[in-house]
Design an enzyme around this catalytic site. Structure first.
Site, PDB file in Angstrom:
ATOM      1  N   ASN A   1     -11.514 -13.457  22.163  1.00  0.00           N
ATOM      2  CA  ASN A   1     -12.088 -12.194  21.680  1.00  0.00           C
ATOM      3  C   ASN A   1     -12.391 -11.241  22.839  1.00  0.00           C
ATOM      4  O   ASN A   1     -12.149 -10.039  22.745  1.00  0.00           O
ATOM      5  CB  ASN A   1     -13.376 -12.462  20.898  1.00  0.00           C
ATOM      6  CG  ASN A   1     -13.086 -12.667  19.419  1.00  0.00           C
ATOM      7  OD1 ASN A   1     -11.938 -12.604  18.996  1.00  0.00           O
ATOM      8  ND2 ASN A   1     -14.116 -12.903  18.635  1.00  0.00           N
TER       9      ASN A   1
ATOM     10  N   CYS B   1     -17.399  -8.998  15.639  1.00  0.00           N
ATOM     11  CA  CYS B   1     -17.070  -9.978  16.686  1.00  0.00           C
ATOM     12  C   CYS B   1     -17.032  -9.419  18.102  1.00  0.00           C
ATOM     13  O   CYS B   1     -17.761  -9.893  18.972  1.00  0.00           O
ATOM     14  CB  CYS B   1     -15.734 -10.644  16.363  1.00  0.00           C
ATOM     15  SG  CYS B   1     -15.842 -11.674  14.907  1.00  0.00           S
TER      16      CYS B   1
HETATM   17  C1  UDX Z   1     -11.489  -9.666  15.707  1.00  0.00           C
HETATM   18  C2  UDX Z   1     -10.353 -10.533  16.247  1.00  0.00           C
HETATM   19  O1  UDX Z   1      -9.127  -9.815  16.149  1.00  0.00           O
HETATM   20  C3  UDX Z   1     -10.285 -11.855  15.485  1.00  0.00           C
HETATM   21  O2  UDX Z   1      -9.284 -12.666  16.023  1.00  0.00           O
HETATM   22  C4  UDX Z   1     -11.636 -12.535  15.566  1.00  0.00           C
HETATM   23  O3  UDX Z   1     -11.647 -13.745  14.838  1.00  0.00           O
HETATM   24  C5  UDX Z   1     -12.729 -11.618  15.056  1.00  0.00           C
HETATM   25  O4  UDX Z   1     -12.705 -10.384  15.774  1.00  0.00           O
HETATM   26  P1  UDX Z   1     -11.852  -8.040  13.638  1.00  0.00           P
HETATM   27  O5  UDX Z   1     -13.228  -7.795  14.173  1.00  0.00           O
HETATM   28  O6  UDX Z   1     -11.709  -8.302  12.180  1.00  0.00           O
HETATM   29  O7  UDX Z   1     -11.177  -9.295  14.378  1.00  0.00           O
HETATM   30  O8  UDX Z   1     -10.978  -6.747  13.960  1.00  0.00           O
HETATM   31  P2  UDX Z   1      -9.778  -6.304  14.901  1.00  0.00           P
HETATM   32  O9  UDX Z   1      -8.638  -5.959  14.045  1.00  0.00           O
HETATM   33  O10 UDX Z   1      -9.536  -7.240  16.002  1.00  0.00           O
HETATM   34  O11 UDX Z   1     -10.359  -4.920  15.470  1.00  0.00           O
HETATM   35  C6  UDX Z   1     -11.590  -4.886  16.186  1.00  0.00           C
HETATM   36  C7  UDX Z   1     -11.879  -3.494  16.667  1.00  0.00           C
HETATM   37  O12 UDX Z   1     -10.960  -3.124  17.695  1.00  0.00           O
HETATM   38  C8  UDX Z   1     -11.755  -2.401  15.606  1.00  0.00           C
HETATM   39  O13 UDX Z   1     -12.845  -1.531  15.717  1.00  0.00           O
HETATM   40  C9  UDX Z   1     -10.440  -1.711  15.929  1.00  0.00           C
HETATM   41  O14 UDX Z   1     -10.442  -0.363  15.543  1.00  0.00           O
HETATM   42  C10 UDX Z   1     -10.404  -1.854  17.433  1.00  0.00           C
HETATM   43  N1  UDX Z   1      -9.047  -1.809  18.001  1.00  0.00           N
HETATM   44  C11 UDX Z   1      -8.150  -2.796  17.714  1.00  0.00           C
HETATM   45  C12 UDX Z   1      -8.680  -0.767  18.864  1.00  0.00           C
HETATM   46  O15 UDX Z   1      -9.477   0.130  19.134  1.00  0.00           O
HETATM   47  N2  UDX Z   1      -7.419  -0.771  19.395  1.00  0.00           N
HETATM   48  C13 UDX Z   1      -6.515  -1.738  19.131  1.00  0.00           C
HETATM   49  O16 UDX Z   1      -5.383  -1.666  19.678  1.00  0.00           O
HETATM   50  C14 UDX Z   1      -6.875  -2.781  18.268  1.00  0.00           C
END
Ligand code: UDX
Length: 431
Positions: A209, A261
């Site tokens: 993470n 997370c």
């Molecule tokens: C994350 C992890 O991906 C997952 O493996 C773990 O178990 C829990 O945390 P999640 O919190 O559901 O999952 O969301 P994720 O899709 O990873 O996005 C997290 C944040 O990062 C979001 O706010 C998203 O907008 C941001 N993000 C993601 C970006 O700003 N840029 C990106 O390229 C990808």
């Protein structure tokens, strides 16, 4: 095999339903909330998650899964008890293990047969050892109990798909017995199983993470520099992505990461490293960049206008990412607070996050489920989440409906050329 699961949040409920879906005949999900349990029995999911309710209904009808508040009956004869309760952030950034400890106590008092207790929640390194000692010390019956770490990597919005088609299952064990049980539990999923010791499994979750959070913060940092030196972060990301060692995922610059997370797990690992006398400089940087990134656009906007006071400001997208109703650590929250404090009349739009937003902002802002209504007569518009209907919106409406077509896009939803051709004052991230 009977599998009991403590906690019916994103991790617990989805895990339980997917274990039933791959054929486990006896899965029982435990939660303290009576109303939630009753609703789950009638097929209503407490969380918005694509495909979840269908599988809940199917497997409940097949009698493979049940929901209960009666932890004693659930745990007493379970072969495996999975703990999937929250480990929220304490004010100092450390992880709060109170919910895990409460379940551990119940387990110690109830189990009547040899049981493998599996921690799925994200926990600091050493927690499995600690909880194992605690349960053994407090055992009421003369049975064998062992702990195993089995962190979960699902993302919200795609949780069911991520669980049924996971990239890997990480299993942290200290005995062949525990390893065999977990291999049996997960064999129907046909996914690679990585077996390590417990401390390493706990660390894999944080390291994964925090690495992803760092990747996002790195791109946001580079994006900010792109703006200064006249480069375009999207072209930069594209050019980087062809290198297999970098990959094409999690390179999207924006208004910062949120959710349940990344913010919590970066702070928890940073806290843990300090506690152990080591400074994790990279993770610290990821946290700092993210904090600054969140308010980047409102700060930029405040330089272009005299004052927010009395202005109608549209905020499009409130959840921390699309396809979820979750606002935990969403960048929209500090942004809306910033705007309210400066006297703006905020009109907030989200396709499904309105109910959760109302719990935070009550009647201090207005709410709408229509983009048209949100931007009508607005003098500034901020985009915080790249929901499909925002991305596919008829751009000419910004020009026609807003009092001043001034748009700050925290998720790079639109093409620069399109906005220029329409005569919209448009600011996005890193381009
Ligand atoms: C994350 C992890 O991906 C997952 O493996 C773990 O178990 C829990 O945390 P999640 O919190 O559901 O999952 O969301 P994720 O899709 O990873 O996005 C997290 C944040 O990062 C979001 O706010 C998203 O907008 C941001 N993000 C993601 C970006 O700003 N840029 C990106 O390229 C990808």
């Amino acid at each position: 095999m009977k599998i009991a699961i403590a906690g019916t949040g994103y991790v617990g409920l989805v895990t339980g339903v997917c274990l039933a879906e791959v054929g486990n005949p006896n899965v029982v999900c435990v939660d303290i909330d009576e109303r939630k349990i009753e609703r789950m029995k009638s097929g209503i999911s407490p969380i918005y998650e694509d495909g979840l309710e269908e599988l809940m209904i199917k497997n409940y009808e097949l009698d493979r899964i049940d929901y209960t508040t009666d932890y004693k009956s659930a745990y007493k004869d379970a072969d495996v008890i999975m703990i999937a309760v929250g480990t929220p952030e304490r004010s100092d950034g450390s992880a709060n293990l109170d919910y895990i400890k409460a379940v551990a106590k119940q387990v110690a008092q109830t189990i009547t047969k040899d049981t493998l207790v599996v921690i799925k929640s994200t926990v600091p390194i050493g927690t499995n050892d600690e909880i194992e000692k605690y349960i053994r010390k407090n055992l009421v019956n003369d049975v064998k109990v062992e702990l195993a770490s089995n962190p979960e990597f699902l993302s919200q919005g795609t949780a069911v798909k991520d669980t049924l088609h996971a990239s890997r299952i990480v299993v942290g064990v200290e005995s062949e017995w525990a390893k065999d049980i977990l291999e049996k539990v997960y064999s129907p999923f046909n996914q690679p199983i990585v077996v390590t010791n417990r401390n390493s499994a706990e660390m894999i979750k944080y390291a994964s993470n925090d690495f992803l959070a760092l990747k996002i913060s790195f791109m946001n940092d580079i994006a900010n520099l792109c703006e200064i030196v006249g480069a375009n972060i999207e072209d930069v990301a594209k050019g980087m992505s062809y290198d297999d060692r970098i990959g094409d995922k999690f390179l999207k610059a924006g208004i910062g990461y949120g959710g349940s997370c990344f913010p919590k797990d970066t702070k928890a690992l940073h806290w843990l490293s300090n506690y152990n006398g080591y400074e994790l400089k990279t993770v610290k940087a990821a946290i700092e960049v993210n904090e600054a990134q969140k308010l980047k656009l409102v700060r930029q906007a405040s330089k272009l206008i005299d004052s927010f006071n009395g202005l109608k400001v549209a905020v499009l997208g409130l959840t921390f990412k699309p396809e979820t109703d979750d606002l935990r650590e969403a960048p929209s929250i500090p942004n809306i607070k910033y705007l309210i404090e400066r006297g703006a009349n905020v009109v907030a739009y989200d396709p499904i996050g309105i109910e959760n937003t109302k719990k935070i902002f009550k009647d201090t802002i207005s709410y709408t489920e229509s983009i048209d209504e949100a931007i009508e007569g607005a003098e500034i518009c901020f985009i915080m989440t790249e929901w499909k209907d925002i991305v596919n919106y008829d751009l000419s409406k910004y020009k026609n409906k807003m009092k001043r077509a001034l748009l700050f896009d925290g998720r790079n939803c639109y093409r620069l050329d399109d906005m220029k051709n329409l005569g919209i004052e448009y600011y996005s991230i890193g381009r």
